[in-house]
Design a protein around this motif. Structure first.
Motif, mmCIF file in Angstrom:
data_model
loop_
_atom_site.group_PDB
_atom_site.id
_atom_site.type_symbol
_atom_site.label_atom_id
_atom_site.label_comp_id
_atom_site.label_asym_id
_atom_site.label_seq_id
_atom_site.Cartn_x
_atom_site.Cartn_y
_atom_site.Cartn_z
ATOM 1 N N THR A 85 -4.889 0.389 6.220
ATOM 2 C CA THR A 85 -4.180 1.043 5.125
ATOM 3 C C THR A 85 -3.029 1.900 5.629
ATOM 4 O O THR A 85 -1.891 1.764 5.179
ATOM 5 C CB THR A 85 -5.149 1.912 4.305
ATOM 6 N N ARG B 167 -16.034 -0.802 2.295
ATOM 7 C CA ARG B 167 -15.171 -1.976 2.398
ATOM 8 C C ARG B 167 -13.690 -1.625 2.387
ATOM 9 O O ARG B 167 -12.847 -2.451 2.078
ATOM 10 C CB ARG B 167 -15.477 -2.926 1.247
ATOM 11 N N VAL B 168 -13.350 -0.390 2.740
ATOM 12 C CA VAL B 168 -11.953 0.019 2.747
ATOM 13 C C VAL B 168 -11.211 -0.699 3.875
ATOM 14 O O VAL B 168 -11.775 -0.981 4.930
ATOM 15 C CB VAL B 168 -11.834 1.553 2.884
ATOM 16 N N CYS B 169 -9.979 -1.029 3.634
ATOM 17 C CA CYS B 169 -9.159 -1.726 4.622
ATOM 18 C C CYS B 169 -8.837 -0.777 5.782
ATOM 19 O O CYS B 169 -8.291 0.310 5.563
ATOM 20 C CB CYS B 169 -7.866 -2.201 3.970
ATOM 21 N N PHE C 204 -6.320 -0.913 -1.519
ATOM 22 C CA PHE C 204 -6.906 -1.136 -0.203
ATOM 23 C C PHE C 204 -8.421 -0.995 -0.191
ATOM 24 O O PHE C 204 -9.027 -0.933 0.858
ATOM 25 C CB PHE C 204 -6.281 -0.177 0.803
ATOM 26 N N GLY C 205 -9.030 -0.947 -1.345
ATOM 27 C CA GLY C 205 -10.478 -0.858 -1.419
ATOM 28 C C GLY C 205 -10.961 0.572 -1.230
ATOM 29 O O GLY C 205 -10.184 1.510 -1.084
#
Length: 74
Positions: free
Chosen positions: A42, A37-39, A32-33
């Motif tokens: 998640t 830039r994490v989703c 999920f990054g």
């Protein structure tokens, strides 16, 4: 997720590779990054999977067909 240096035999479905004495690295940290830039979805994705799988296991009887086992090819 197909880096041969990190995971052995990457194109074979082997969930047991994450169990045992020396498990391979958990890919959920990378899926999920990370960082900026994490989703944002998640937690929703993981909890939705858990709810759906637990409902299937609670309500259905899952067993192999004794008469006709299909040949699985990928």
């Amino acid at each position: 997720m197909h880096d041969e240096r990190t995971y052995r035999d990457t194109f074979t479905f082997k969930p047991e590779r994450f169990l045992g004495e020396v498990p391979e690295e958990d890919p959920s940290d990378l899926l999920f990054g990370f960082g900026r830039r994490v989703c944002p979805g998640t937690h929703l994705a993981l909890q939705s999977l858990f709810i759906n799988i637990s409902n299937v296991l609670a309500t259905l009887i899952i067993e192999p067909d004794k008469e006709a086992m299909p040949e699985v090819k990928y």
